[in-house]
Design a protein around this motif. Structure first.
Motif, PDB file in Angstrom:
ATOM      1  N   HIS A 110      69.553  31.081  14.384  1.00 58.62           N
ATOM      2  CA  HIS A 110      70.579  31.920  15.012  1.00 58.62           C
ATOM      3  C   HIS A 110      70.844  33.103  14.083  1.00 58.62           C
ATOM      4  O   HIS A 110      71.399  32.922  13.008  1.00 58.62           O
ATOM      5  CB  HIS A 110      71.843  31.086  15.192  1.00 58.62           C
ATOM      6  CG  HIS A 110      72.950  31.833  15.828  1.00 58.62           C
ATOM      7  ND1 HIS A 110      73.091  31.931  17.189  1.00 58.62           N
ATOM      8  CD2 HIS A 110      73.959  32.557  15.292  1.00 58.62           C
ATOM      9  CE1 HIS A 110      74.150  32.673  17.460  1.00 58.62           C
ATOM     10  NE2 HIS A 110      74.689  33.070  16.330  1.00 58.62           N
ATOM     11  N   GLN A 169      74.580  38.312  16.697  1.00 58.34           N
ATOM     12  CA  GLN A 169      76.042  38.205  16.765  1.00 58.34           C
ATOM     13  C   GLN A 169      76.495  37.469  18.017  1.00 58.34           C
ATOM     14  O   GLN A 169      77.503  36.784  18.000  1.00 58.34           O
ATOM     15  CB  GLN A 169      76.643  39.606  16.773  1.00 58.34           C
ATOM     16  CG  GLN A 169      76.561  40.257  15.409  1.00 58.34           C
ATOM     17  CD  GLN A 169      77.303  41.563  15.380  1.00 58.34           C
ATOM     18  OE1 GLN A 169      77.357  42.277  16.389  1.00 58.34           O
ATOM     19  NE2 GLN A 169      77.872  41.911  14.245  1.00 58.34           N
ATOM     20  N   GLU A 170      75.749  37.637  19.133  1.00 63.40           N
ATOM     21  CA  GLU A 170      76.163  36.953  20.369  1.00 63.40           C
ATOM     22  C   GLU A 170      76.044  35.449  20.177  1.00 63.40           C
ATOM     23  O   GLU A 170      75.038  34.969  19.677  1.00 63.40           O
ATOM     24  CB  GLU A 170      75.242  37.344  21.539  1.00 63.40           C
ATOM     25  CG  GLU A 170      75.269  38.822  21.911  1.00 63.40           C
ATOM     26  CD  GLU A 170      73.977  39.563  21.588  1.00 63.40           C
ATOM     27  OE1 GLU A 170      73.331  39.229  20.571  1.00 63.40           O
ATOM     28  OE2 GLU A 170      73.625  40.480  22.341  1.00 63.40           O
ATOM     29  N   ASP A 171      77.051  34.670  20.609  1.00 60.95           N
ATOM     30  CA  ASP A 171      76.929  33.217  20.417  1.00 60.95           C
ATOM     31  C   ASP A 171      76.031  32.586  21.463  1.00 60.95           C
ATOM     32  O   ASP A 171      75.675  31.425  21.353  1.00 60.95           O
ATOM     33  CB  ASP A 171      78.247  32.414  20.441  1.00 60.95           C
ATOM     34  CG  ASP A 171      79.473  33.240  20.469  1.00 60.95           C
ATOM     35  OD1 ASP A 171      79.620  34.002  19.521  1.00 60.95           O
ATOM     36  OD2 ASP A 171      80.262  33.095  21.427  1.00 60.95           O
ATOM     37  N   THR A 172      75.658  33.321  22.490  1.00 56.32           N
ATOM     38  CA  THR A 172      74.808  32.727  23.521  1.00 56.32           C
ATOM     39  C   THR A 172      73.387  32.502  23.017  1.00 56.32           C
ATOM     40  O   THR A 172      72.662  31.717  23.595  1.00 56.32           O
ATOM     41  CB  THR A 172      74.731  33.644  24.740  1.00 56.32           C
ATOM     42  OG1 THR A 172      74.429  34.948  24.273  1.00 56.32           O
ATOM     43  CG2 THR A 172      76.024  33.653  25.519  1.00 56.32           C
ATOM     44  N   LYS A 173      72.984  33.213  21.976  1.00 58.02           N
ATOM     45  CA  LYS A 173      71.612  33.046  21.504  1.00 58.02           C
ATOM     46  C   LYS A 173      71.552  31.825  20.591  1.00 58.02           C
ATOM     47  O   LYS A 173      72.253  31.746  19.604  1.00 58.02           O
ATOM     48  CB  LYS A 173      71.117  34.319  20.844  1.00 58.02           C
ATOM     49  CG  LYS A 173      71.000  35.381  21.925  1.00 58.02           C
ATOM     50  CD  LYS A 173      70.347  36.666  21.522  1.00 58.02           C
ATOM     51  CE  LYS A 173      70.196  37.560  22.764  1.00 58.02           C
ATOM     52  NZ  LYS A 173      70.344  38.968  22.473  1.00 58.02           N
ATOM     53  N   THR A 174      70.713  30.881  20.987  1.00 54.90           N
ATOM     54  CA  THR A 174      70.712  29.583  20.313  1.00 54.90           C
ATOM     55  C   THR A 174      69.915  29.653  19.021  1.00 54.90           C
ATOM     56  O   THR A 174      69.224  30.618  18.740  1.00 54.90           O
ATOM     57  CB  THR A 174      70.075  28.526  21.219  1.00 54.90           C
ATOM     58  OG1 THR A 174      68.814  29.026  21.624  1.00 54.90           O
ATOM     59  CG2 THR A 174      70.942  28.235  22.409  1.00 54.90           C
ATOM     60  N   THR A 234      71.317  26.918  12.045  1.00 51.60           N
ATOM     61  CA  THR A 234      71.773  27.555  10.820  1.00 51.60           C
ATOM     62  C   THR A 234      70.838  27.050   9.714  1.00 51.60           C
ATOM     63  O   THR A 234      70.167  26.022   9.874  1.00 51.60           O
ATOM     64  CB  THR A 234      73.209  27.146  10.463  1.00 51.60           C
ATOM     65  OG1 THR A 234      73.217  25.737  10.206  1.00 51.60           O
ATOM     66  CG2 THR A 234      74.176  27.473  11.589  1.00 51.60           C
ATOM     67  N   THR A 240      70.435  40.600  17.917  1.00 53.54           N
ATOM     68  CA  THR A 240      71.429  41.129  18.859  1.00 53.54           C
ATOM     69  C   THR A 240      70.801  42.236  19.696  1.00 53.54           C
ATOM     70  O   THR A 240      70.041  43.060  19.184  1.00 53.54           O
ATOM     71  CB  THR A 240      72.629  41.703  18.066  1.00 53.54           C
ATOM     72  OG1 THR A 240      73.168  40.660  17.260  1.00 53.54           O
ATOM     73  CG2 THR A 240      73.710  42.239  18.986  1.00 53.54           C
TER      74      THR A 240
END
Ligand SMILES: *Cc1c(COP(=O)(O)O)cnc(C)c1O
Length: 222
Positions: free
Chosen positions: A116, A119-124, A127, A156
């Motif tokens: 990941h 910045q978008e949280d939709t992109k899986t 960490t 992003t």
């Protein structure tokens, strides 16, 4: 510009960079994949399992199929007979299932750890801490039918060059850390899959080895 012209233009851009082209064929009919194949493309990326499995039956056996979308463990069995690389490895659970299904076909499936970075949280994606936790586990170390060959990330969606390049640079640093810590001496851990139609030039500048390009070759997906 035809599909063949577009592929030739990408191959010319990649010449001498060491990076390779993954032609993203999702949603496009088999005839367009045949055109891409005739123009020399050999690595195809798809994000839906059923679609890839159906297309694979209709194309020559030397195509390298890359799964580029999130993969559910219950679908691994449909890809296991033929998939070359799963670029979207995001859990130990998925690696265990890939290993189990690949073993049934006496194969080894390549994997890229998806991180990941956007910045978008939709992109899986993972960490670094999550990835390191399973790379250190005995369960991971016992696997024989999956081989991790690098990392993948999606930046992003933004025209902000500094932002997007910073994300690609972060992915390259993750790659280098993993290479030095867990894959030293593993020559096949060498791929950094980053860059799509909108941002592949920035990705190449940051050290991409695989760019995944769909719309810049086929036009927009309907
Ligand atoms: C669809 C897709 C691409 C290609 O996107 P384009 O913008 O059409 O080049 C690349 N990577 C992933 C993970 C995708 O899902």
């Amino acid at each position: 510009m035809s599909i063949a012209d577009n592929i030739a233009a990408f191959e010319a851009k990649l010449a001498g960079t060491g990076a390779r082209l993954v032609v993203v064929t999702k949603t496009h009919p088999v005839e367009r994949l045949r055109e891409a194949y005739a123009a020399g493309a050999r690595i195809f990326g798809e994000n839906r399992v059923q679609e890839m499995a159906a297309k694979q039956l209709e194309l020559p056996a030397d195509v390298e199929w890359h799964q580029i979308g999130q993969l559910q463990t219950n679908k691994v069995k449909y890809l296991a007979p033929f998939v070359h690389t799963v670029e979207s490895v995001d859990s130990l659970r998925l690696l265990l299932e890939l290993d189990k299904q690949a073993a049934k076909h006496s194969r080894v499936i390549n994997g890229l750890l998806q991180f990941h970075i956007a910045q978008e949280d939709t992109k899986t994606g993972l960490t670094l801490a999550e990835a390191e936790e399973f790379l250190q586990s005995a369960e991971y170390q016992a696997l024989r039918h999956v081989r991790l060959i690098g990392v993948m990330g999606i930046a992003t969606h933004s025209p902000n060059e500094a932002l997007v390049r910073g994300e690609f640079r972060q992915l390259r640093q993750i790659f280098e850390h993993l290479k030095n810590t867990y894959f030293a001496g593993h020559d096949d851990f060498k791929e950094i899959s980053m860059g799509m139609s909108a941002d592949y030039e920035w990705a190449l500048a940051e050290g991409s080895t695989l760019i995944r390009v769909g719309s810049a070759i086929f036009g927009s997906r309907g």
